[in-house]
Design a protein around this motif. Structure first.
Motif, PDB file in Angstrom:
ATOM      1  N   PRO A 130      42.133 -19.973 -32.581  1.00  0.00           N
ATOM      2  CA  PRO A 130      41.011 -20.573 -33.299  1.00  0.00           C
ATOM      3  C   PRO A 130      39.912 -20.972 -32.313  1.00  0.00           C
ATOM      4  O   PRO A 130      40.188 -21.229 -31.129  1.00  0.00           O
ATOM      5  CB  PRO A 130      41.630 -21.798 -33.967  1.00  0.00           C
ATOM      6  CG  PRO A 130      43.089 -21.467 -34.090  1.00  0.00           C
ATOM      7  CD  PRO A 130      43.395 -20.670 -32.848  1.00  0.00           C
ATOM      8  N   PRO A 131      38.668 -21.036 -32.765  1.00  0.00           N
ATOM      9  CA  PRO A 131      37.550 -21.260 -31.843  1.00  0.00           C
ATOM     10  C   PRO A 131      37.532 -22.613 -31.148  1.00  0.00           C
ATOM     11  O   PRO A 131      36.814 -22.777 -30.159  1.00  0.00           O
ATOM     12  CB  PRO A 131      36.316 -21.084 -32.736  1.00  0.00           C
ATOM     13  CG  PRO A 131      36.821 -21.286 -34.128  1.00  0.00           C
ATOM     14  CD  PRO A 131      38.222 -20.787 -34.145  1.00  0.00           C
ATOM     15  N   ARG A 132      38.324 -23.570 -31.631  1.00  0.00           N
ATOM     16  CA  ARG A 132      38.352 -24.889 -30.997  1.00  0.00           C
ATOM     17  C   ARG A 132      39.706 -25.195 -30.352  1.00  0.00           C
ATOM     18  O   ARG A 132      39.927 -26.306 -29.882  1.00  0.00           O
ATOM     19  CB  ARG A 132      38.043 -25.979 -32.024  1.00  0.00           C
ATOM     20  CG  ARG A 132      36.708 -25.790 -32.741  1.00  0.00           C
ATOM     21  CD  ARG A 132      35.551 -26.297 -31.935  1.00  0.00           C
ATOM     22  NE  ARG A 132      34.265 -26.031 -32.586  1.00  0.00           N
ATOM     23  CZ  ARG A 132      33.131 -26.624 -32.271  1.00  0.00           C
ATOM     24  NH1 ARG A 132      33.104 -27.522 -31.312  1.00  0.00           N
ATOM     25  NH2 ARG A 132      32.014 -26.307 -32.898  1.00  0.00           N
ATOM     26  N   ASP A 133      40.575 -24.209 -30.313  1.00  0.00           N
ATOM     27  CA  ASP A 133      41.876 -24.438 -29.683  1.00  0.00           C
ATOM     28  C   ASP A 133      41.726 -24.535 -28.169  1.00  0.00           C
ATOM     29  O   ASP A 133      40.844 -23.900 -27.577  1.00  0.00           O
ATOM     30  CB  ASP A 133      42.832 -23.292 -30.020  1.00  0.00           C
ATOM     31  CG  ASP A 133      43.776 -23.653 -31.145  1.00  0.00           C
ATOM     32  OD1 ASP A 133      43.405 -24.530 -31.955  1.00  0.00           O
ATOM     33  OD2 ASP A 133      44.858 -23.046 -31.252  1.00  0.00           O
ATOM     34  N   PRO A 134      42.583 -25.310 -27.521  1.00  0.00           N
ATOM     35  CA  PRO A 134      42.519 -25.401 -26.052  1.00  0.00           C
ATOM     36  C   PRO A 134      42.909 -24.097 -25.378  1.00  0.00           C
ATOM     37  O   PRO A 134      43.606 -23.257 -25.968  1.00  0.00           O
ATOM     38  CB  PRO A 134      43.510 -26.519 -25.732  1.00  0.00           C
ATOM     39  CG  PRO A 134      44.457 -26.554 -26.886  1.00  0.00           C
ATOM     40  CD  PRO A 134      43.639 -26.178 -28.084  1.00  0.00           C
ATOM     41  N   ILE A 135      42.460 -23.942 -24.150  1.00  0.00           N
ATOM     42  CA  ILE A 135      42.879 -22.822 -23.311  1.00  0.00           C
ATOM     43  C   ILE A 135      44.013 -23.322 -22.421  1.00  0.00           C
ATOM     44  O   ILE A 135      43.807 -24.240 -21.624  1.00  0.00           O
ATOM     45  CB  ILE A 135      41.731 -22.306 -22.426  1.00  0.00           C
ATOM     46  CG1 ILE A 135      40.520 -21.927 -23.270  1.00  0.00           C
ATOM     47  CG2 ILE A 135      42.202 -21.123 -21.586  1.00  0.00           C
ATOM     48  CD1 ILE A 135      39.300 -21.566 -22.441  1.00  0.00           C
ATOM     49  N   PRO A 136      45.202 -22.763 -22.533  1.00  0.00           N
ATOM     50  CA  PRO A 136      46.324 -23.261 -21.711  1.00  0.00           C
ATOM     51  C   PRO A 136      46.107 -22.952 -20.227  1.00  0.00           C
ATOM     52  O   PRO A 136      45.641 -21.874 -19.859  1.00  0.00           O
ATOM     53  CB  PRO A 136      47.536 -22.489 -22.252  1.00  0.00           C
ATOM     54  CG  PRO A 136      47.106 -21.970 -23.589  1.00  0.00           C
ATOM     55  CD  PRO A 136      45.631 -21.726 -23.483  1.00  0.00           C
ATOM     56  N   PHE A 137      46.446 -23.929 -19.402  1.00  0.00           N
ATOM     57  CA  PHE A 137      46.377 -23.757 -17.943  1.00  0.00           C
ATOM     58  C   PHE A 137      47.800 -23.796 -17.399  1.00  0.00           C
ATOM     59  O   PHE A 137      48.576 -24.691 -17.736  1.00  0.00           O
ATOM     60  CB  PHE A 137      45.550 -24.886 -17.320  1.00  0.00           C
ATOM     61  CG  PHE A 137      45.380 -24.775 -15.831  1.00  0.00           C
ATOM     62  CD1 PHE A 137      44.321 -24.079 -15.289  1.00  0.00           C
ATOM     63  CD2 PHE A 137      46.281 -25.386 -14.957  1.00  0.00           C
ATOM     64  CE1 PHE A 137      44.146 -23.973 -13.918  1.00  0.00           C
ATOM     65  CE2 PHE A 137      46.127 -25.287 -13.593  1.00  0.00           C
ATOM     66  CZ  PHE A 137      45.058 -24.587 -13.066  1.00  0.00           C
ATOM     67  N   HIS A 138      48.150 -22.834 -16.542  1.00  0.00           N
ATOM     68  CA  HIS A 138      49.514 -22.759 -16.040  1.00  0.00           C
ATOM     69  C   HIS A 138      49.608 -22.845 -14.516  1.00  0.00           C
ATOM     70  O   HIS A 138      50.451 -23.582 -13.985  1.00  0.00           O
ATOM     71  CB  HIS A 138      50.168 -21.452 -16.516  1.00  0.00           C
ATOM     72  CG  HIS A 138      50.277 -21.338 -18.005  1.00  0.00           C
ATOM     73  ND1 HIS A 138      51.209 -22.032 -18.739  1.00  0.00           N
ATOM     74  CD2 HIS A 138      49.552 -20.625 -18.900  1.00  0.00           C
ATOM     75  CE1 HIS A 138      51.073 -21.749 -20.021  1.00  0.00           C
ATOM     76  NE2 HIS A 138      50.067 -20.900 -20.154  1.00  0.00           N
ATOM     77  N   ASP A 139      48.764 -22.090 -13.824  1.00  0.00           N
ATOM     78  CA  ASP A 139      48.901 -21.983 -12.374  1.00  0.00           C
ATOM     79  C   ASP A 139      47.519 -21.739 -11.791  1.00  0.00           C
ATOM     80  O   ASP A 139      46.823 -20.803 -12.187  1.00  0.00           O
ATOM     81  CB  ASP A 139      49.841 -20.818 -12.045  1.00  0.00           C
ATOM     82  CG  ASP A 139      50.182 -20.712 -10.564  1.00  0.00           C
ATOM     83  OD1 ASP A 139      49.275 -20.915  -9.740  1.00  0.00           O
ATOM     84  OD2 ASP A 139      51.344 -20.405 -10.238  1.00  0.00           O
ATOM     85  N   ALA A 140      47.112 -22.565 -10.839  1.00  0.00           N
ATOM     86  CA  ALA A 140      45.779 -22.428 -10.238  1.00  0.00           C
ATOM     87  C   ALA A 140      45.592 -21.062  -9.590  1.00  0.00           C
ATOM     88  O   ALA A 140      44.472 -20.535  -9.541  1.00  0.00           O
ATOM     89  CB  ALA A 140      45.555 -23.528  -9.209  1.00  0.00           C
ATOM     90  N   GLY A 141      46.672 -20.474  -9.114  1.00  0.00           N
ATOM     91  CA  GLY A 141      46.591 -19.164  -8.471  1.00  0.00           C
ATOM     92  C   GLY A 141      46.300 -18.030  -9.430  1.00  0.00           C
ATOM     93  O   GLY A 141      45.971 -16.915  -8.991  1.00  0.00           O
ATOM     94  N   TRP A 142      46.419 -18.301 -10.718  1.00  0.00           N
ATOM     95  CA  TRP A 142      46.160 -17.252 -11.700  1.00  0.00           C
ATOM     96  C   TRP A 142      44.667 -17.034 -11.947  1.00  0.00           C
ATOM     97  O   TRP A 142      44.286 -16.049 -12.555  1.00  0.00           O
ATOM     98  CB  TRP A 142      46.865 -17.568 -13.020  1.00  0.00           C
ATOM     99  CG  TRP A 142      48.362 -17.463 -12.932  1.00  0.00           C
ATOM    100  CD1 TRP A 142      49.097 -17.119 -11.832  1.00  0.00           C
ATOM    101  CD2 TRP A 142      49.304 -17.703 -13.973  1.00  0.00           C
ATOM    102  NE1 TRP A 142      50.439 -17.130 -12.129  1.00  0.00           N
ATOM    103  CE2 TRP A 142      50.595 -17.494 -13.445  1.00  0.00           C
ATOM    104  CE3 TRP A 142      49.190 -18.086 -15.308  1.00  0.00           C
ATOM    105  CZ2 TRP A 142      51.750 -17.639 -14.204  1.00  0.00           C
ATOM    106  CZ3 TRP A 142      50.339 -18.244 -16.068  1.00  0.00           C
ATOM    107  CH2 TRP A 142      51.616 -18.018 -15.515  1.00  0.00           C
TER     108      TRP A 142
ATOM    109  N   LEU B 140      38.245 -16.101 -31.108  1.00  0.00           N
ATOM    110  CA  LEU B 140      37.135 -15.557 -31.874  1.00  0.00           C
ATOM    111  C   LEU B 140      36.219 -16.665 -32.367  1.00  0.00           C
ATOM    112  O   LEU B 140      36.645 -17.810 -32.573  1.00  0.00           O
ATOM    113  CB  LEU B 140      37.656 -14.777 -33.083  1.00  0.00           C
ATOM    114  CG  LEU B 140      38.376 -13.451 -32.810  1.00  0.00           C
ATOM    115  CD1 LEU B 140      38.973 -12.908 -34.105  1.00  0.00           C
ATOM    116  CD2 LEU B 140      37.431 -12.434 -32.194  1.00  0.00           C
ATOM    117  N   SER B 141      34.952 -16.329 -32.600  1.00  0.00           N
ATOM    118  CA  SER B 141      34.020 -17.279 -33.208  1.00  0.00           C
ATOM    119  C   SER B 141      34.491 -17.618 -34.618  1.00  0.00           C
ATOM    120  O   SER B 141      35.172 -16.817 -35.271  1.00  0.00           O
ATOM    121  CB  SER B 141      32.611 -16.690 -33.246  1.00  0.00           C
ATOM    122  OG  SER B 141      32.589 -15.440 -33.909  1.00  0.00           O
ATOM    123  N   PRO B 142      34.135 -18.805 -35.122  1.00  0.00           N
ATOM    124  CA  PRO B 142      34.603 -19.197 -36.454  1.00  0.00           C
ATOM    125  C   PRO B 142      34.047 -18.342 -37.584  1.00  0.00           C
ATOM    126  O   PRO B 142      34.625 -18.286 -38.667  1.00  0.00           O
ATOM    127  CB  PRO B 142      34.136 -20.647 -36.589  1.00  0.00           C
ATOM    128  CG  PRO B 142      33.039 -20.806 -35.594  1.00  0.00           C
ATOM    129  CD  PRO B 142      33.367 -19.874 -34.463  1.00  0.00           C
TER     130      PRO B 142
END
Length: 305
Positions: A92-104, A166-168
């Motif tokens: 969804p357009p307002r869902d967070p972006i998961p962060f896992h590893d700075a090296g990625w 995707l955009s809403p």
């Protein structure tokens, strides 16, 4: 009537006039309705039969290769690059972006997308343009640190391309007026990072391959089902002198991904200085019309980890 957007796309000849009538009734307050809140919207197509992302802005590809000292093959100007992405989940357009590893190397990629009806194998560019049903935006999230090893295998992206957002709202081509012409969308793609202007590239400029060309390329050896999503790749503009563009802060049009500014830093100073996305960073992607109204609604995501 049509419980999902996919069901409407599957029967577009029947659905389109009905939905257009509903839209007209809503616009004239002729039927009861509740206010649409884009913040509550899911992805218009939470799952799609196909997601294929092109690289229509060859300037972006050229910068990537120049930063690592590689020449751009001449064929890149005549034969589009494209990869097959994961279509089983769009954020969804307002869902967070998961962060896992700075090296990625977590990065945003602001792009234009189109959604097609059925496209026959071997479709011409003109047939492909006629098959475009809807247009919108996408944040094609990339993990830059994982890309080199995947490309070195000679097979393409898998781990380096997590779910995109995707955009809403997706809109029909005719609703865009003169902004949509000959398979291209013109207009400033506004990208903000942590509340500051990061990108203001015009999607209609420096687009080497229009969407008709991209779709026909994909359909060369197979037919495409209704609901296929095709991406433009990172929207990227050259500078006025034909070279790399400048940041918005420096009076330029800026960038639609962090990798591009890092490429320019590498070319000009020998090493990148701009960091990739970190927890707490917020990305906003939007396009406004001539009246300063949002066309597709905003993609606004915060990195969490």
């Amino acid at each position: 009537m049509f419980p999902t957007l996919q069901s409407a796309l599957d029967d577009w000849a029947h659905a389109e006039p009905i939905l257009r009538g509903v839209a007209d009734s809503l616009a004239h307050d002729a039927v009861p309705h509740a206010r649409f809140h884009e913040r509550d919207a899911a992805a218009p197509l939470p799952r799609a039969y196909q997601w294929a992302d092109g690289s229509a802005y060859v300037n972006h590809v050229e910068l990537v290769r120049k930063a690592r000292g590689a020449e751009l093959p001449a064929s890149f100007w005549t034969d589009p690059l494209m990869y097959q992405g994961g279509s089983d989940s769009f954020l969804p357009p307002r869902d967070p972006i998961p962060f896992h590893d700075a090296g990625w190397g977590l990065d945003l990629e602001a792009e234009i997308v189109v959604v097609t009806g059925d496209v026959p194998q071997g479709a011409t560019r003109e047939q492909a343009i006629a098959a475009i049903r809807l247009i919108g935006l996408v944040n094609d999230v990339s993990l830059r640190g994982l890309i080199p090893d995947e490309l070195a295998k000679g097979f393409g992206f898998v781990q380096s391309k997590p779910a995109s957002a995707l955009s809403p709202v997706l809109v029909t081509p005719d609703s865009l007026g003169a902004a949509w012409s000959d398979g291209k969308l013109s207009g400033v793609l506004c990208v903000d990072l942590n509340g500051q202007p990061f990108g203001r590239a015009d999607a209609g400029d420096d687009m080497t391959f229009d969407f008709g060309t991209l779709i026909a390329h994909l359909a060369k050896t197979r037919s495409l089902g209704a609901g296929s999503i095709i991406g433009s790749g990172t929207v990227s503009n050259r500078g006025p002198d034909g070279g790399p563009g400048k940041s918005v802060a420096a009076g330029g049009r800026g960038y639609s991904c962090i990798a591009e500014i890092r490429m320019i830093e590498t070319i000009e100073a020998g090493a990148p200085t701009s960091p990739f996305l970190q927890p707490g960073d917020t990305v906003r992607i939007e396009m406004l019309d001539a009246r300063n109204h949002s066309i597709f609604g905003a993609i606004e995501q915060t990195v969490t980890g």
